[in-house]
Structures are given as structure tokens and as C-alpha cells.
Scaffold this active site. Structure first.
Site, PDB file in Angstrom:
ATOM      1  N   SER A 176       9.499  -8.022  -6.318  1.00 39.03           N
ATOM      2  CA  SER A 176      10.481  -8.864  -5.651  1.00 39.03           C
ATOM      3  C   SER A 176       9.765  -9.906  -4.795  1.00 39.03           C
ATOM      4  CB  SER A 176      11.367  -7.973  -4.771  1.00 39.03           C
ATOM      5  OG  SER A 176      11.974  -8.745  -3.779  1.00 39.03           O
ATOM      6  N   LYS A 191     -20.724 -10.694  -1.913  1.00 44.63           N
ATOM      7  CA  LYS A 191     -20.859  -9.801  -0.746  1.00 44.63           C
ATOM      8  C   LYS A 191     -21.989  -8.817  -1.008  1.00 44.63           C
ATOM      9  CE  LYS A 191     -18.402  -6.121   1.692  1.00 44.63           C
ATOM     10  NZ  LYS A 191     -17.242  -5.229   1.663  1.00 44.63           N
ATOM     11  N   LEU A 241      -1.051   1.171  -1.420  1.00 41.05           N
ATOM     12  CA  LEU A 241      -0.637   1.557  -0.073  1.00 41.05           C
ATOM     13  C   LEU A 241       0.434   2.645  -0.094  1.00 41.05           C
ATOM     14  CD1 LEU A 241      -0.570  -2.047   1.465  1.00 41.05           C
ATOM     15  CD2 LEU A 241      -2.346  -0.299   1.746  1.00 41.05           C
ATOM     16  N   GLY A 286      -9.677  -0.149   0.259  1.00 40.61           N
ATOM     17  CA  GLY A 286      -8.311  -0.155  -0.303  1.00 40.61           C
ATOM     18  C   GLY A 286      -8.318  -0.381  -1.804  1.00 40.61           C
TER      19      GLY A 286
HETATM   20  C1  LIG Z   1      -4.875  -5.044   7.653  1.00 33.41           C
HETATM   21  C2  LIG Z   1      -5.312  -4.690   6.279  1.00 33.41           C
HETATM   22  C3  LIG Z   1      -6.538  -5.154   5.792  1.00 33.41           C
HETATM   23  C4  LIG Z   1      -6.988  -4.785   4.516  1.00 33.41           C
HETATM   24  N1  LIG Z   1      -8.212  -5.214   4.070  1.00 33.41           N
HETATM   25  C5  LIG Z   1      -8.673  -4.776   2.873  1.00 33.41           C
HETATM   26  C6  LIG Z   1      -9.928  -5.174   2.397  1.00 33.41           C
HETATM   27  O1  LIG Z   1     -10.639  -5.970   3.013  1.00 33.41           O
HETATM   28  N2  LIG Z   1     -10.341  -4.682   1.215  1.00 33.41           N
HETATM   29  C7  LIG Z   1      -9.579  -3.822   0.473  1.00 33.41           C
HETATM   30  O2  LIG Z   1     -10.028  -3.370  -0.597  1.00 33.41           O
HETATM   31  N3  LIG Z   1      -8.351  -3.464   0.890  1.00 33.41           N
HETATM   32  C8  LIG Z   1      -7.879  -3.920   2.058  1.00 33.41           C
HETATM   33  N4  LIG Z   1      -6.634  -3.558   2.462  1.00 33.41           N
HETATM   34  C9  LIG Z   1      -5.785  -2.783   1.559  1.00 33.41           C
HETATM   35  C10 LIG Z   1      -5.147  -3.751   0.544  1.00 33.41           C
HETATM   36  O3  LIG Z   1      -4.495  -4.777   1.221  1.00 33.41           O
HETATM   37  C11 LIG Z   1      -4.143  -3.018  -0.309  1.00 33.41           C
HETATM   38  O4  LIG Z   1      -4.754  -1.877  -0.848  1.00 33.41           O
HETATM   39  C12 LIG Z   1      -3.694  -3.900  -1.436  1.00 33.41           C
HETATM   40  O5  LIG Z   1      -3.216  -5.112  -0.967  1.00 33.41           O
HETATM   41  C13 LIG Z   1      -2.624  -3.221  -2.240  1.00 33.41           C
HETATM   42  O6  LIG Z   1      -1.358  -3.342  -1.699  1.00 33.41           O
HETATM   43  P1  LIG Z   1      -0.149  -2.820  -2.578  1.00 33.41           P
HETATM   44  O7  LIG Z   1      -0.153  -3.549  -3.861  1.00 33.41           O
HETATM   45  O8  LIG Z   1      -0.211  -1.340  -2.598  1.00 33.41           O
HETATM   46  O9  LIG Z   1       1.126  -3.189  -1.700  1.00 33.41           O
HETATM   47  P2  LIG Z   1       1.828  -4.605  -1.416  1.00 33.41           P
HETATM   48  O10 LIG Z   1       0.892  -5.735  -1.433  1.00 33.41           O
HETATM   49  O11 LIG Z   1       2.643  -4.395  -0.168  1.00 33.41           O
HETATM   50  O12 LIG Z   1       2.821  -4.814  -2.646  1.00 33.41           O
HETATM   51  C14 LIG Z   1       4.046  -4.125  -2.717  1.00 33.41           C
HETATM   52  C15 LIG Z   1       4.840  -4.682  -3.888  1.00 33.41           C
HETATM   53  O13 LIG Z   1       6.014  -3.900  -4.044  1.00 33.41           O
HETATM   54  C16 LIG Z   1       7.134  -4.757  -4.205  1.00 33.41           C
HETATM   55  N5  LIG Z   1       8.340  -4.077  -3.736  1.00 33.41           N
HETATM   56  C17 LIG Z   1       8.498  -3.344  -2.616  1.00 33.41           C
HETATM   57  N6  LIG Z   1       9.765  -2.907  -2.516  1.00 33.41           N
HETATM   58  C18 LIG Z   1      10.407  -3.353  -3.610  1.00 33.41           C
HETATM   59  C19 LIG Z   1      11.745  -3.246  -4.074  1.00 33.41           C
HETATM   60  N7  LIG Z   1      12.703  -2.605  -3.383  1.00 33.41           N
HETATM   61  N8  LIG Z   1      12.071  -3.852  -5.231  1.00 33.41           N
HETATM   62  C20 LIG Z   1      11.147  -4.539  -5.966  1.00 33.41           C
HETATM   63  N9  LIG Z   1       9.868  -4.673  -5.560  1.00 33.41           N
HETATM   64  C21 LIG Z   1       9.515  -4.101  -4.404  1.00 33.41           C
HETATM   65  C22 LIG Z   1       6.778  -5.975  -3.373  1.00 33.41           C
HETATM   66  O14 LIG Z   1       7.519  -7.089  -3.783  1.00 33.41           O
HETATM   67  C23 LIG Z   1       5.302  -6.122  -3.713  1.00 33.41           C
HETATM   68  O15 LIG Z   1       5.173  -6.822  -4.912  1.00 33.41           O
HETATM   69  C24 LIG Z   1      -6.177  -3.951   3.717  1.00 33.41           C
HETATM   70  C25 LIG Z   1      -4.918  -3.528   4.189  1.00 33.41           C
HETATM   71  C26 LIG Z   1      -4.498  -3.879   5.451  1.00 33.41           C
HETATM   72  C27 LIG Z   1      -3.146  -3.399   5.933  1.00 33.41           C
END
Ligand SMILES: Cc1cc2nc3c(=O)[nH]c(=O)nc-3n(C[C@H](O)[C@H](O)[C@H](O)COP(=O)(O)OP(=O)(O)OC[C@H]3O[C@@H](n4cnc5c(N)ncnc54)[C@H](O)[C@@H]3O)c2cc1C
Length: 501
Positions: A41, A80, A335, A347
Site C-alpha cells: 500500500s 563499505k 521488521l 536488518g
Molecule cells: C532506525 C532504523 C535504522 C535501520 N538501519 C538499517 C541499516 O542501516 N541496515 C539494515 O540492514 N537495516 C536497517 N534497518 C532495518 C531495515 O530498515 C528493515 O529491515 C527494512 O527496511 C525492512 O523493512 P520491512 O520491509 O520489513 O518493513 P517496511 O519498510 O515497513 O515495509 C512494510 C510494507 O508493508 C506494507 N503494508 C503494511 N500494512 C499494510 C496493509 N494493511 N496493507 C497493504 N500493505 C501493507 C507497507 O505498505 C510496506 O510496503 C533499520 C531500521 C530502523 C528502524
């Protein structure tokens, strides 16, 4: 039997985790007839951070057949060689945890035992000079490792510092070209089968319903499927890793882009600096019990190296891990599966581990409990080992100059970490393991970098006459210095290899 075979997978979420999972499945299982659908989304968006990586990401991309230079160009990436840690062991300290070894074994005894011996003789044991990637980083040098393993210029690994949202975009295009179906829309409901509690379908805002055999939850911190629908529970590790917020902002470069990330310890946490080709990413990771959001933002902005380019953005998180990474027919990746704070950039590594293990253990439709248990055992080990390594940075210190550091000093530690530290302090030995992001050289870098010197060393290290020790160490130092002098400047190398301008 064909009827047991998983035919469809739905991935919920289009952040880094969602698109990495889609790409991994696409490259390995699509040819066997697996239908892959990703739902995301744009209105909800992604977390939008995650810029520093570990060398493992290169192997993930290689397996997908991605051209490295093309990827680096598209994500405005720099190289890096490691992370510089400032003010961790004590204020004023600086060391680099590199992607590579320190020194070479002498007479088959680990190099660090000689360092410990040298320390007992009062010699200078600042480790930088014996590591090629550290010295290259300190001099702003880079080139791809030499293919000949006997050449000293082969003795390091590297990762990327990149724009993670551009990485997700790159992988989206990779997947869409290969026929992965993407659905834009918000999921409003998750439907469970009455007989076994497996997820049967998800409902979208537009009234449609999407069914699948397996659901992968990449929905970010909210854990839409694994937690909100399946109520799997969370291991809260804030008692070990108490930082729970980060405030981030980008700034202009000051000087050339550096081939390393910086993590500077501060009064209530630490601040990162990640140089990309076009900007520098910054973030103060802090514990909200010890500093307010406004104070943290002001502190982060005061320490920017160049002109501020974006407004500060605050993110909240709870360090820990989902009780089960795989529960019923739902696998939590990214996450949604847990978060261990960004120190050491793990991450994306944990996402990669989750994908690789899941593909290796790809189940039948009934998701046998034993498969789930084994997968969860492996992911638990990955998380726990990363947790202990991160925690080491906080506890291997003499800092007690703020309530935050005094809180850390008084914390109870996990037994697994206490054991590792005690073993090292007493004999210089490292608890070795195959599975996990950080191996012996990484533990050594942090132990020595933060002032933990073992009381004893391997007695075989005494077999080298004491008089020849400075000479042997000096020879290695000289070889490293010569090799670094021959390397390109990092900026020049980027211009030739992957210029995004
Ligand atoms: C402060 C911070 C710094 C970081 N720095 C690093 C780093 O330097 N190196 C590293 O390896 N990792 C890092 N990480 C971790 C990294 O950011 C995450 O592991 C990575 O971005 C993966 O995120 P994600 O895809 O799990 O979640 P998100 O990026 O939050 O994606 C979630 C997805 O789910 C979708 N979604 C949610 N609810 C719904 C719904 N109801 N309907 C449809 N779609 C939905 C959203 O639209 C989105 O597309 C960091 C994290 C944080 C918090």
C-alpha cells in the site's frame, strides 16, 4: 503428491523485506510453477531506512544474477569496508570493525594471541595497522578484492552503503520483468480457516479477496498477519537493548564519500553517519527514558557534517523477536519478524537469512510442525547471536558518564554473552559457530577495539622468541601499508565503476 504442493504464495508488504523475498522466490521457485503475488500500500508506505549493509548481501544479489555496478548505480551506493566506532570503549576512542581479518596467524597460532602477548610486554597493540580494510578505510581507499587468494589485496570483504528504498525499487522492477504479480491496496482483513487457524485469504479495501497456500508477512513493525491475525507474541529484549527510537535526517557531503559507516556513542545512545554518493544519511538511535525526542533531534542535527537536506523524522521500535518466525502457514520476514536496532547493520542480513532458510526448507501445503520448529530454531539462533554481538558494544566499556551508560552498566546480561566474554577474558578464546552474521574476527575487533584484553594467550605463542615479535608484527604492518598505498581513492573508484551522477 501434487495436491500437497504449495502452488501460491502471497507476500504482504513492499518494503526491502517484501521485494527481497519476492526476488528470492522468483529466482528459485517460480520455474517450478509457483505463483507469487505481492500486495503493498503506497498510502501506508515503507519504513524508509536501512542504508548500511553486510557483505552477505552481495551473495544474495549474485544468486539473482544482478550486475553489481548496475545495482550500485541505481541505488547511489558507495562501498563499505566496515564501521568506525567512536567513543564506545571510552570517550575519545576510535576503532574500525572491518570486513576482514587482523594480521596473519604465525606458526598456526591465531594472530590475536601474539597481540595479547605483545600487550603484556607493553608494546603498542592498536590493531588498525595490521588490517588492510581498516587502513584502506582510514585512507579513503578502495578497489575490488584481488582474485588471487595469496595476494594481500584479496584479504577483505565489502558491503554497500545505499538508498534502501531504491534497492526495493530495483528489485520490484527485477520481479515485475519476471512476471510477479503486484497488487496495490490496503489489506483490511485477514481470514483464518476454522479447522486449523491457517490463513486462508486477505481482504483488500476495494472489496477483493486474495487466497494463497502460504502467506509471507513483510508488513513491517505492525506484523499484520503474524501478530494482528495470528497473535504469535513477541520476545521483548529492551532489557538488553534499551534503545527504542531513532531520529534521522540526510545532509550534504563534506569532502569525499568515505568507504565506511560511522557509529558514535552519545549520552543516550549512538549516532550513525552513512555516506552515499549523493548525500550522507544520519540518525541518532536513543533510549527515550534518557532523552526527549526534541533533545535527540537537536543533538543529531548539531552533529551533521554538512548542510541539512531533510527534516528530522522520528521512528519508534521495540527491540526483540517474534516468538515464532514461522507460525502455521505464515512466515514473518523483516521488521514483522523482529528488530535488533541498527548498530552493525543487521536488518537486511536477517531478511536474507530468513529468505534463504525458507527457500531451503520450502514446505508442503500443510506446513509440517517439525519444519516450522527447525526453521524457528535457526532464526532464533541468528537473532540471539546478533543480539549478543550488539550488546557487547554497549557493555565492553568503562563509560558511566550519563544515566543511560550507568543503566547499561547495571543491567543483567544474557548468559550466552556472559559466557563468551568470560572465555575471552580468561584465555583469548572465542566461542566459534558456523551460523550467524559475526564470526571470530568481528568479535576480536570489538573486544580489542573496546579495551578487553585477555588475561592469558595461547601458550604456543611463546614459541616465537620475544625479540622477533616486534619484527614480525612490523613486517605485517609494512605489507599492509604498501598494499593500501597501491589502492585507488574510493571516490575515483566509484566514478569509474558505478557513478550515479
Ligand atoms: C532506525 C532504523 C535504522 C535501520 N538501519 C538499517 C541499516 O542501516 N541496515 C539494515 O540492514 N537495516 C536497517 N534497518 C532495518 C531495515 O530498515 C528493515 O529491515 C527494512 O527496511 C525492512 O523493512 P520491512 O520491509 O520489513 O518493513 P517496511 O519498510 O515497513 O515495509 C512494510 C510494507 O508493508 C506494507 N503494508 C503494511 N500494512 C499494510 C496493509 N494493511 N496493507 C497493504 N500493505 C501493507 C507497507 O505498505 C510496506 O510496503 C533499520 C531500521 C530502523 C528502524
Amino acid at each position: 503428491m501434487d495436491s500437497d504442493r504449495v502452488k501460491s504464495v502471497v507476500i504482504v508488504g513492499g518494503g526491502t523485506a517484501g521485494w527481497m523475498t519476492a526476488a528470492g522466490l522468483c529466482a528459485t521457485l517460480q520455474s517450478q510453477g509457483l505463483s507469487i503475488t505481492l500486495i503493498e500500500s503506497a498510502a501506508i508506505g515503507t519504513v524508509g531506512v536501512g542504508e548500511a549493509t553486510l557483505p552477505h548481501i552481495r551473495f544474495f544479489n549474485q544468486r539473482l544474477g544482478i550486475d553489481e555496478a548496475e545495482l550500485m548505480k541505481a541505488t547511489k551506493a558507495t562501498f563499505k569496508l566496515g564501521i568506525e566506532f567512536k567513543d564506545w570503549g571510552k570517550i575519545g576512542d576510535s576503532y574500525i570493525h572491518p570486513f576482514g581479518n587482523f594480521g596473519e596467524d604465525i606458526a598456526r597460532v591465531g594472530f590475536h594471541h601474539f597481540v595479547s602477548r605483545a600487550a603484556q610486554q607493553g608494546l603498542d597493540i592498536h590493531m588498525d595497522k595490521w588490517s588492510l580494510p581498516v587502513m584502506a578505510a582510514r585512507h579513503g581507499k578502495f578497489q575490488l578484492p584481488h582474485p588471487d587468494p595469496n595476494n594481500i589485496l584479496s584479504s577483505f570483504g565489502f558491503a554497500y552503503q545505499f538508498d534502501a528504498s531504491l534497492y526495493a525499487k530495483f528489485l520490484r522492477s527485477f520481479c515485475e520483468k519476471r512476471g510477479i504479480k503486484r497488487i496495490e491496496g490496503r489489506i483490511t482483513d485477514v481470514n483464518l480457516r476454522s479447522e486449523d487457524g491457517f490463513i486462508s485469504s486477505v481482504d483488500l479495501e476495494n472489496g477483493s479477496s486474495i487466497e494463497a497456500d502460504i502467506f509471507i508477512d513483510c508488513s513491517g513493525f505492525r506484523g499484520l498477519l503474524i501478530e494482528q491475525a495470528l497473535e504469535t507474541g513477541y520476545k521483548d529484549w529492551t532489557n538488553f537493548l534499551p534503545c527504542d527510537r531513532a531520529v534521522t535526517a540526510a545532509c550534504e557531503h563534506e569532502g569525499p564519500s568515505l568507504p565506511y559507516t560511522t557509529a558514535t556513542a552519545k549520552s543516550a545512545g549512538w549516532q550513525w553517519r552513512i555516506p552515499l554518493q549523493h548525500r550522507t544519511g544520519n540518525g541518532y538511535v536513543y533510549c527515550s527514558d534518557h532523552i526527549s525526542d526534541d533533545e535527540a533531534a537537536a543533538s543529531m542535527l548539531a552533529d551533521l557534517e554538512g548542510e541539512q537536506r531533510t527534516e528530522p523524522k522520528t521512528l519508534r521500535f521495540k527491540t526483540g523477536q517474534r516468538n515464532k518466525s514461522w507460525h502455521k502457514n505464515c512466515i514473518a520476514i523483516g521488521l514483522s519478524g523482529g528488530f535488533l536496532e541498527p548498530l552493525e547493520s543487521t536488518g537486511i542480513f536477517l531478511i536474507q537469512e530468513a529468505i534463504t532458510n525458507f527457500i531451503e526448507m520450502f514446505p508442503t501445503k500443510d506446513c509440517p510442525q517439525i519444519d516450522q520448529d527447525e526453521y524457528n530454531r535457526i532464526m532464533d539462533l541468528n537473532f540471539e547471536r546478533v543480539r549478543d554481538f550488539l550488546l557487547l558494544h554497549y557493555v565492553a566499556t568503562t563509560r558511566d558518564d550519563s544515566p543511560f551508560w550507568r543503566h547499561i552498566r547495571d543491567m543483567d546480561l544474557p548468559e550466552s554473552l556472559t559466557y563468551k566474554m568470560e572465555l575471552f577474558k580468561s584465555s583469548g578464546r572465542i566461542v566459534s559457530y558456523e551460523l550467524g552474521a559475526f564470526k571470530d574476527p568481528s568479535w576480536l575487533a570489538v573486544y580489542y577495539g573496546q579495551g578487553i584484553i585477555p588475561r592469558a594467550y595461547d601458550p604456543v605463542a611463546d614459541h616465537i622468541p620475544l625479540e622477533s615479535l616486534p619484527q614480525q608484527l612490523g613486517k605485517m604492518e609494512h605489507e599492509v601499508a604498501q598494499a593500501v598505498a597501491s589502492m585507488s581513492r574510493h571516490d575515483d573508484y566509484i566514478r569509474r565503476y558505478c557513478n550515479a551522477a
